[in-house]
Design a protein around this motif. Structure first.
Motif, PDB file in Angstrom:
ATOM      1  N   GLN A 193       0.829  -1.200   0.000  1.00 20.50           N
ATOM      2  CA  GLN A 193       0.000   0.000   0.000  1.00 20.50           C
ATOM      3  C   GLN A 193       0.864   1.250   0.000  1.00 20.50           C
ATOM      4  N   ALA A 194       1.922   1.274   0.827  1.00 16.20           N
ATOM      5  CA  ALA A 194       2.814   2.429   0.863  1.00 16.20           C
ATOM      6  C   ALA A 194       3.504   2.612  -0.487  1.00 16.20           C
ATOM      7  N   TYR A 195       3.856   1.502  -1.116  1.00 22.12           N
ATOM      8  CA  TYR A 195       4.510   1.552  -2.426  1.00 22.12           C
ATOM      9  C   TYR A 195       3.575   2.162  -3.470  1.00 22.12           C
ATOM     10  N   ILE A 196       2.336   1.691  -3.505  1.00 20.52           N
ATOM     11  CA  ILE A 196       1.370   2.192  -4.483  1.00 20.52           C
ATOM     12  C   ILE A 196       1.051   3.659  -4.221  1.00 20.52           C
ATOM     13  N   GLU A 197       0.879   4.013  -2.941  1.00 22.83           N
ATOM     14  CA  GLU A 197       0.585   5.399  -2.611  1.00 22.83           C
ATOM     15  C   GLU A 197       1.736   6.317  -3.009  1.00 22.83           C
ATOM     16  N   GLY A 198       2.959   5.855  -2.797  1.00 21.74           N
ATOM     17  CA  GLY A 198       4.116   6.663  -3.164  1.00 21.74           C
ATOM     18  C   GLY A 198       4.184   6.910  -4.658  1.00 21.74           C
ATOM     19  N   LEU A 199       3.984   5.849  -5.440  1.00 26.41           N
ATOM     20  CA  LEU A 199       3.988   6.010  -6.894  1.00 26.41           C
ATOM     21  C   LEU A 199       2.867   6.942  -7.345  1.00 26.41           C
ATOM     22  N   THR A 200       1.711   6.811  -6.720  1.00 25.80           N
ATOM     23  CA  THR A 200       0.567   7.654  -7.087  1.00 25.80           C
ATOM     24  C   THR A 200       0.852   9.117  -6.775  1.00 25.80           C
ATOM     25  N   CYS A 201       1.476   9.371  -5.618  1.00 17.13           N
ATOM     26  CA  CYS A 201       1.846  10.736  -5.255  1.00 17.13           C
ATOM     27  C   CYS A 201       2.763  11.349  -6.307  1.00 17.13           C
ATOM     28  N   TRP A 202       3.752  10.592  -6.697  1.00 17.72           N
ATOM     29  CA  TRP A 202       4.739  11.102  -7.661  1.00 17.72           C
ATOM     30  C   TRP A 202       4.082  11.362  -9.016  1.00 17.72           C
ATOM     31  N   ARG A 203       3.202  10.468  -9.400  1.00 20.36           N
ATOM     32  CA  ARG A 203       2.591  10.573 -10.723  1.00 20.36           C
ATOM     33  C   ARG A 203       1.487  11.624 -10.777  1.00 20.36           C
ATOM     34  N   THR A 204       0.775  11.798  -9.666  1.00 23.28           N
ATOM     35  CA  THR A 204      -0.417  12.643  -9.677  1.00 23.28           C
ATOM     36  C   THR A 204      -0.126  14.093  -9.333  1.00 23.28           C
ATOM     37  N   TYR A 205       0.794  14.316  -8.400  1.00 23.84           N
ATOM     38  CA  TYR A 205       1.019  15.669  -7.920  1.00 23.84           C
ATOM     39  C   TYR A 205       2.389  16.173  -8.343  1.00 23.84           C
ATOM     40  N   TRP A 240       7.297  10.298  -1.253  1.00 23.08           N
ATOM     41  CA  TRP A 240       7.752   9.096  -1.958  1.00 23.08           C
ATOM     42  C   TRP A 240       9.243   8.867  -1.740  1.00 23.08           C
ATOM     43  N   VAL A 241      10.017   9.938  -1.754  1.00 24.81           N
ATOM     44  CA  VAL A 241      11.454   9.804  -1.513  1.00 24.81           C
ATOM     45  C   VAL A 241      11.707   9.225  -0.123  1.00 24.81           C
ATOM     46  N   ILE A 242      10.934   9.689   0.864  1.00 25.39           N
ATOM     47  CA  ILE A 242      11.085   9.177   2.230  1.00 25.39           C
ATOM     48  C   ILE A 242      10.744   7.692   2.281  1.00 25.39           C
ATOM     49  N   ALA A 243       9.614   7.320   1.692  1.00 23.42           N
ATOM     50  CA  ALA A 243       9.199   5.912   1.708  1.00 23.42           C
ATOM     51  C   ALA A 243      10.232   5.030   1.024  1.00 23.42           C
ATOM     52  N   PHE A 244      10.770   5.502  -0.100  1.00 23.66           N
ATOM     53  CA  PHE A 244      11.747   4.704  -0.837  1.00 23.66           C
ATOM     54  C   PHE A 244      13.044   4.585  -0.043  1.00 23.66           C
ATOM     55  N   ALA A 245      13.482   5.701   0.544  1.00 27.34           N
ATOM     56  CA  ALA A 245      14.726   5.674   1.323  1.00 27.34           C
ATOM     57  C   ALA A 245      14.606   4.737   2.517  1.00 27.34           C
ATOM     58  N   GLU A 246      13.436   4.740   3.185  1.00 31.76           N
ATOM     59  CA  GLU A 246      13.240   3.846   4.322  1.00 31.76           C
ATOM     60  C   GLU A 246      13.318   2.385   3.893  1.00 31.76           C
ATOM     61  N   ALA A 247      12.767   2.072   2.709  1.00 36.39           N
ATOM     62  CA  ALA A 247      12.830   0.698   2.209  1.00 36.39           C
ATOM     63  C   ALA A 247      14.271   0.307   1.898  1.00 36.39           C
ATOM     64  N   ILE A 248      15.043   1.227   1.305  1.00 32.99           N
ATOM     65  CA  ILE A 248      16.443   0.946   0.981  1.00 32.99           C
ATOM     66  C   ILE A 248      17.239   0.691   2.262  1.00 32.99           C
ATOM     67  N   ILE A 249      17.011   1.505   3.276  1.00 31.74           N
ATOM     68  CA  ILE A 249      17.743   1.353   4.539  1.00 31.74           C
ATOM     69  C   ILE A 249      17.448  -0.006   5.177  1.00 31.74           C
ATOM     70  N   THR A 251      -0.415   9.146   6.970  1.00 36.85           N
ATOM     71  CA  THR A 251      -0.403  10.291   7.886  1.00 36.85           C
ATOM     72  C   THR A 251       0.959  10.453   8.537  1.00 36.85           C
ATOM     73  N   ALA A 252       1.542   9.322   8.955  1.00 37.39           N
ATOM     74  CA  ALA A 252       2.864   9.383   9.595  1.00 37.39           C
ATOM     75  C   ALA A 252       3.916   9.902   8.633  1.00 37.39           C
ATOM     76  N   ARG A 253       3.820   9.477   7.370  1.00 35.08           N
ATOM     77  CA  ARG A 253       4.816   9.938   6.399  1.00 35.08           C
ATOM     78  C   ARG A 253       4.669  11.435   6.136  1.00 35.08           C
ATOM     79  N   ARG A 254       3.428  11.918   6.122  1.00 39.26           N
ATOM     80  CA  ARG A 254       3.226  13.359   5.942  1.00 39.26           C
ATOM     81  C   ARG A 254       3.798  14.128   7.125  1.00 39.26           C
ATOM     82  N   GLU A 255       3.599  13.575   8.330  1.00 36.91           N
ATOM     83  CA  GLU A 255       4.152  14.234   9.518  1.00 36.91           C
ATOM     84  C   GLU A 255       5.669  14.301   9.445  1.00 36.91           C
ATOM     85  N   ARG A 256       6.277  13.233   8.935  1.00 34.16           N
ATOM     86  CA  ARG A 256       7.734  13.239   8.810  1.00 34.16           C
ATOM     87  C   ARG A 256       8.189  14.286   7.801  1.00 34.16           C
ATOM     88  N   ALA A 257       7.362  14.526   6.785  1.00 35.37           N
ATOM     89  CA  ALA A 257       7.709  15.526   5.782  1.00 35.37           C
ATOM     90  C   ALA A 257       7.436  16.940   6.294  1.00 35.37           C
TER      91      ALA A 257
END
Length: 232
Positions: free
Chosen positions: A37-49, A58-67, A199-205
């Protein structure tokens, strides 16, 4: 029409390899598999906005996955090193029981032993070509490693080809895949979520994140702002 996600994930490994001299494959796709779900939401954010704040999510979500995936890779490297150490001891014990001396340095059996973790599925023909020895010599070395418990004989290509399977390495790969598919949990919080919520990812941003009525967007003003919600 399909496969862009897979292509993008494959290209990510190329980018990471160019950024670091060590040719290590970081299994971040396994991490995303547990966070679909986080993956799909991240891609949607990048593509839509087009706004920077949305793309930061999306950068935060991707970086967390890489770490997290890098941690899995480090752990697997340590466990593979232990497997190699156990294999060396097993070969030494096998030779001792057979009344044989230790294999000479640079011998086919030692070279194969050092490459077990990178070639957990082996054939005599492939080993011979890689080591520059005869197929007979490669098969003899592989059979000795079977006797030591390093490899197990089997078949691949729908039973057409005799192969040697390093079960310990293959089992570890499966185990690491299972770990990556299991949400990370802290010892003090066994109910930790599989991934940060949107929501948590937005708070981190550092953005408000309040949904704006009538549009597919949310408030990008700073968290805790006063006044109306809006996109900055």
């Amino acid at each position: 029409r399909d496969g862009n996600g897979r292509i993008g994930r494959a290209l990510t490994h190329t980018v990471l390899a160019r950024a670091h001299p060590v040719p290590t494959v970081i299994p971040f796709s396994r991490v995303f598999a547990a966070r679909k779900q986080a993956y799909i939401e991240g891609l949607t954010c990048w593509r839509t906005y087009d706004g920077v704040d949305e793309r930061v999510l999306w950068v935060i979500a991707f970086a967390e996955a890489i770490i997290e995936a890098a941690g899995l890779a480090q752990q697997m490297a340590r466990e593979l090193a232990q497997i190699q150490s156990d294999h060396r001891q097993a070969l030494t014990e096998q030779r001792r029981r057979a009344g044989q001396r230790a294999p000479r340095r640079g011998s086919a059996v030692l070279r194969l032993l050092e490459e077990v973790t990178s070639h957990p599925i082996e054939t005599a023909a492939a080993a011979a070509a890689r080591l520059g020895v005869s197929t007979v010599a490669a098969r003899e070395a592989l059979d000795e490693l079977v006797s030591a418990g390093v490899y197990r004989p089997g078949k691949i290509d729908k039973g057409k080809t005799v192969a040697y399977l390093a079960i310990g390495v293959l089992d570890l790969a499966d185990e690491v895949a299972a770990r990556a598919s299991t949400p990370a949990r802290h010892e003090e919080d066994t109910a930790a979520p599989a991934a940060p919520t949107r929501t948590a990812r937005r708070e981190r941003a550092g953005v408000c994140g309040y949904p704006l009525p009538g549009v597919k967007a949310w408030c990008t003003r700073a968290s805790g702002h006063s006044g109306q919600h809006s996109r900055m």
